[in-house]
Write an enzyme that holds these catalytic residues in place. Structure first.
Site, short mmCIF file in Angstrom:
data_model
loop_
_atom_site.label_atom_id
_atom_site.label_comp_id
_atom_site.label_asym_id
_atom_site.label_seq_id
_atom_site.Cartn_x
_atom_site.Cartn_y
_atom_site.Cartn_z
N SER A 44 11.42 -4.74 -3.02
CA SER A 44 10.11 -3.98 -3.16
C SER A 44 10.26 -2.82 -3.95
O SER A 44 9.42 -2.24 -4.80
CB SER A 44 9.81 -3.18 -1.76
OG SER A 44 10.70 -2.18 -1.46
N LYS A 96 11.20 3.67 -0.75
CA LYS A 96 10.16 3.69 -1.70
C LYS A 96 10.03 5.08 -2.51
O LYS A 96 10.90 5.86 -2.59
CB LYS A 96 8.82 3.85 -0.75
CG LYS A 96 8.73 2.77 0.47
CD LYS A 96 8.41 1.44 -0.26
CE LYS A 96 8.46 0.39 0.97
NZ LYS A 96 9.00 -0.73 0.56
#
Length: 188
Positions: A44, A96
């Site tokens: 990700s 993230k």
């Protein structure tokens, strides 16, 4: 005579044990509250983290833990890579990039005609690889109290030591309106 001989052998052992307990206490305090290492798994955050698409090498990051539980949100900036507890599953740790901070407006990926204002005490996080990321585009803004650390630099593999990983990707800047006023692309 025998008692003094046993005592002289006992003191170095006790001193060694006390030193080991002290060192272990400092280590535990440091990794819980100041700095720690975190291995990155998944795709990700490519290409910033784990740039090897074959996944032969995984990045290990030096993490600043002083931002955990929202204790010092002043240390967090747009573009910082953070670890956080998943809002959907607290046993899952996510990594993230912070895209927007409290009071910012952000245009969610795939919704060009709408925006979300990030509430006080929350942030908007996204993975750099949109196709492989479960992030705020699916679960919305997340409480800053879920942030457990801020990535400083990769420390493994050796050729990644010191690689620049912070900073907002250019294509994301145009989707964020700082304090709801101007785009980051215009203000920077």
């Amino acid at each position: 005579m025998a008692a003094s001989g046993a005592r002289s052998r006992l003191f170095p052992t006790l001193r060694l044990a006390a030193g080991a307990v002290g060192a272990l206490s400092v280590f535990v305090f440091t990794t819980d509250n100041l700095m720690s290492l975190q291995m990155v798994t998944g795709r990700s955050m490519q290409p910033a983290l784990n740039p090897d698409s074959n996944m032969l090498w995984r990045d290990v990051l030096l993490m600043d833990k002083r931002v955990r539980d929202g204790l010092d949100e002043a240390r967090l900036r747009r573009g910082d890579i953070v670890t956080l507890k998943s809002p959907a599953n607290p046993d899952l740790l996510l990594i993230k990039r912070i895209i927007a901070l409290p009071h910012d407006c952000v245009v969610p990926t795939g919704s060009p005609d709408s925006y979300v204002r990030v509430p006080r005490g929350q942030c908007w996080v996204e993975g750099d690889e949109s196709f492989h990321s479960g992030d705020s585009n699916s679960f919305g803004p997340v409480p800053l109290a879920l942030v457990t650390g801020r990535a400083l630099t990769p420390v493994w593999p050796p050729w990644r030591i010191g690689a620049r990983i912070s900073g907002m990707p250019e294509w994301k800047k145009s989707r964020v309106y700082e304090n709801g006023r101007s785009t980051l692309a215009e203000s920077k």
